[in-house]
Design an enzyme around this catalytic site. Sequence first.
Site, PDB file in Angstrom:
ATOM      1  N   ILE A  46       0.821  -1.219   0.000  1.00  0.00           N
ATOM      2  CA  ILE A  46       0.000   0.000   0.000  1.00  0.00           C
ATOM      3  C   ILE A  46       0.858   1.273   0.000  1.00  0.00           C
ATOM      4  CG2 ILE A  46      -0.331   0.369   2.504  1.00  0.00           C
ATOM      5  CD1 ILE A  46      -3.370   0.617   1.849  1.00  0.00           C
ATOM      6  N   ASN A  93      -3.308   1.730  15.688  1.00  0.00           N
ATOM      7  CA  ASN A  93      -3.837   1.404  17.019  1.00  0.00           C
ATOM      8  C   ASN A  93      -4.331   2.702  17.653  1.00  0.00           C
ATOM      9  OD1 ASN A  93      -1.614   2.697  18.431  1.00  0.00           O
ATOM     10  ND2 ASN A  93      -0.395   0.972  17.677  1.00  0.00           N
ATOM     11  N   GLY A 113       3.277  -4.255  11.436  1.00  0.00           N
ATOM     12  CA  GLY A 113       2.405  -4.473  10.285  1.00  0.00           C
ATOM     13  C   GLY A 113       2.410  -3.319   9.297  1.00  0.00           C
ATOM     14  N   VAL A 114       1.239  -3.038   8.736  1.00  0.00           N
ATOM     15  CA  VAL A 114       1.143  -1.993   7.713  1.00  0.00           C
ATOM     16  C   VAL A 114       1.423  -0.614   8.340  1.00  0.00           C
ATOM     17  CG1 VAL A 114      -1.353  -1.607   7.850  1.00  0.00           C
ATOM     18  CG2 VAL A 114      -0.197  -1.344   5.681  1.00  0.00           C
ATOM     19  N   ASP A 115       1.079  -0.462   9.601  1.00  0.00           N
ATOM     20  CA  ASP A 115       1.339   0.790  10.328  1.00  0.00           C
ATOM     21  C   ASP A 115       2.848   1.097  10.309  1.00  0.00           C
ATOM     22  OD1 ASP A 115       0.888   2.955  11.950  1.00  0.00           O
ATOM     23  OD2 ASP A 115       0.398   1.816  13.759  1.00  0.00           O
ATOM     24  N   SER A 150      -7.405  -4.901  10.543  1.00  0.00           N
ATOM     25  CA  SER A 150      -7.558  -5.886  11.636  1.00  0.00           C
ATOM     26  C   SER A 150      -7.163  -7.316  11.273  1.00  0.00           C
ATOM     27  CB  SER A 150      -9.000  -5.928  12.193  1.00  0.00           C
ATOM     28  OG  SER A 150      -9.220  -4.792  12.995  1.00  0.00           O
ATOM     29  N   GLY A 185      -4.363  -8.662  10.405  1.00  0.00           N
ATOM     30  CA  GLY A 185      -2.992  -9.110  10.668  1.00  0.00           C
ATOM     31  C   GLY A 185      -2.807  -9.328  12.159  1.00  0.00           C
ATOM     32  N   TYR A 202      -4.100  -7.948  14.646  1.00  0.00           N
ATOM     33  CA  TYR A 202      -5.347  -7.954  15.433  1.00  0.00           C
ATOM     34  C   TYR A 202      -6.199  -9.211  15.215  1.00  0.00           C
ATOM     35  CZ  TYR A 202      -4.775  -3.215  17.331  1.00  0.00           C
ATOM     36  OH  TYR A 202      -4.334  -2.112  18.027  1.00  0.00           O
TER      37      TYR A 202
HETATM   38  N1  AR6 Z   1       0.606  -3.066   2.278  1.00  0.00           N
HETATM   39  C1  AR6 Z   1      -0.628  -3.607   2.300  1.00  0.00           C
HETATM   40  N2  AR6 Z   1      -1.044  -4.438   3.273  1.00  0.00           N
HETATM   41  C2  AR6 Z   1      -0.173  -4.752   4.245  1.00  0.00           C
HETATM   42  C3  AR6 Z   1       1.147  -4.236   4.296  1.00  0.00           C
HETATM   43  C4  AR6 Z   1       1.520  -3.361   3.255  1.00  0.00           C
HETATM   44  N3  AR6 Z   1       2.723  -2.801   3.203  1.00  0.00           N
HETATM   45  N4  AR6 Z   1       1.767  -4.727   5.416  1.00  0.00           N
HETATM   46  C5  AR6 Z   1       0.867  -5.540   6.011  1.00  0.00           C
HETATM   47  N5  AR6 Z   1      -0.277  -5.570   5.319  1.00  0.00           N
HETATM   48  P1  AR6 Z   1      -1.763  -5.328  10.366  1.00  0.00           P
HETATM   49  P2  AR6 Z   1      -4.071  -4.992  12.131  1.00  0.00           P
HETATM   50  C6  AR6 Z   1      -1.535  -6.303   5.589  1.00  0.00           C
HETATM   51  O1  AR6 Z   1      -1.137  -6.305  11.300  1.00  0.00           O
HETATM   52  O2  AR6 Z   1      -4.370  -6.423  12.074  1.00  0.00           O
HETATM   53  C7  AR6 Z   1       0.067  -2.529  14.225  1.00  0.00           C
HETATM   54  O3  AR6 Z   1       1.060  -2.762  15.171  1.00  0.00           O
HETATM   55  C8  AR6 Z   1      -1.451  -7.521   6.446  1.00  0.00           C
HETATM   56  O4  AR6 Z   1      -1.116  -8.665   5.656  1.00  0.00           O
HETATM   57  O5  AR6 Z   1      -0.880  -4.310   9.766  1.00  0.00           O
HETATM   58  O6  AR6 Z   1      -5.192  -4.019  11.958  1.00  0.00           O
HETATM   59  C9  AR6 Z   1      -0.842  -1.379  14.621  1.00  0.00           C
HETATM   60  O7  AR6 Z   1      -0.104  -0.344  15.247  1.00  0.00           O
HETATM   61  C10 AR6 Z   1      -2.862  -7.625   6.975  1.00  0.00           C
HETATM   62  O8  AR6 Z   1      -3.700  -8.336   6.060  1.00  0.00           O
HETATM   63  O9  AR6 Z   1      -2.954  -4.510  11.082  1.00  0.00           O
HETATM   64  C11 AR6 Z   1      -1.801  -2.037  15.547  1.00  0.00           C
HETATM   65  O10 AR6 Z   1      -1.240  -2.165  16.820  1.00  0.00           O
HETATM   66  C12 AR6 Z   1      -3.339  -6.185   7.016  1.00  0.00           C
HETATM   67  O11 AR6 Z   1      -2.357  -5.421   6.314  1.00  0.00           O
HETATM   68  C13 AR6 Z   1      -1.987  -3.410  14.934  1.00  0.00           C
HETATM   69  O12 AR6 Z   1      -0.793  -3.656  14.195  1.00  0.00           O
HETATM   70  C14 AR6 Z   1      -3.484  -5.616   8.399  1.00  0.00           C
HETATM   71  O13 AR6 Z   1      -2.482  -6.149   9.229  1.00  0.00           O
HETATM   72  C15 AR6 Z   1      -3.132  -3.406  13.968  1.00  0.00           C
HETATM   73  O14 AR6 Z   1      -3.356  -4.725  13.524  1.00  0.00           O
END
Ligand code: AR6
Length: 345
Positions: free
Chosen positions: A10, A23, A31-33, A116, A118, A120
Amino acid sequence: MPLKIIRNDITTLKVDAIVNAANESLLGGGGVDGCIHRAAGPQLLEECRTLNGCKTGDAKITGAYNLPCKYVIHTPGPIWYGGSHNEEQLLKSCYRRSMQLAEENGCESVAFPLISSGIYGYPKAEALRVAVDTITGYLAQTESEMMVYIVVFDKKAYQISGKLFNDVAQFIDDNYVEEHELLYPETRRRGLFNRRSEDVVLECAAAPQAVPDDTYMMQMFSEGSLEDAVKNLDESFAEMLLRKIDESGMTDAECYKKANIDRKLFSKIKNVKGYKPGKPTVLAFAIALELPLEEAKDMLMKAGFALSRSNLFDVIIEFFITNGKYNVFEINEVLFAYDQSLLGV
Ligand code: AR6
């Protein structure tokens, strides 16, 4: 205004806004954050510090700094506790609030990760369903012509599951005939291929009659002048489309939205004489109009296409039409899982 599922990182997208699965502190994480903060640079964190956090299900917007987009919309999704802790409502709210913010800030394109799904722990297939339903619901009731992307990052993690996918897999198994089988059906008798049923091969042999056959054309020409023949040409694709929309009782906008087609493409089809849309566009309209298989084939034929049992995309479409399942977005999820072109744009 359409919705498209894509596989990408993304942080590389040149859209107006990307959404961050954040968060409640909005101060970064994994993760994506983590990816978004790294790619945007430290100024993003500085701006986030001024926002005083954000509640789960709500969203806040910032600049994008070194990212190629203009804005980042931060939304904390729910943590998955098994599904009975209001997770779905909160997740829907993340998508709705983010869409609102994008619209209020004049965004024409916005990209969402699967919030959520990943860290979460929200099950991915369900997270995708919530994303698709909520975004399409939002788009259907707004005047805005926003282009929305759902970005699925990790194909391996995206498991095909659930009854729908099993049914599709079964249908494919029963009906999909690979090219070599059509060319060399006798090899099956020698046991080299294990797909089934002679009748499928026969149907396939009969399938490519998309274009009016030569005998018919010859008859037309021999019975009258060229002028007569031209006058007698069948209803065109665009004419059939507009007639079917009228018969369905939908407005044009209801139909192209349901088909996941944007207004510009629709008006091109409607107004540019002889314009030839692509096969996924034609099928998107056939699905939006809930045409039975024969009529869908007729509509395809008018645009110069056919459905074939030797094309995986076509077999998947046939599954949905014959089962009376006419949700373009649900079909796109399955097409996406099978790496096929999506319906609409
Ligand atoms: N581009 C697109 N999608 C992505 C990327 C990327 N670069 N990286 C990961 N994903 P997550 P959550 C996908 O864990 O579950 C953080 O620590 C990944 O495969 O990023 O909402 C925050 O600060 C997954 O399908 O977010 C919160 O504490 C999706 O993005 C917590 O993680 C979401 O995964 C939020 O957890």
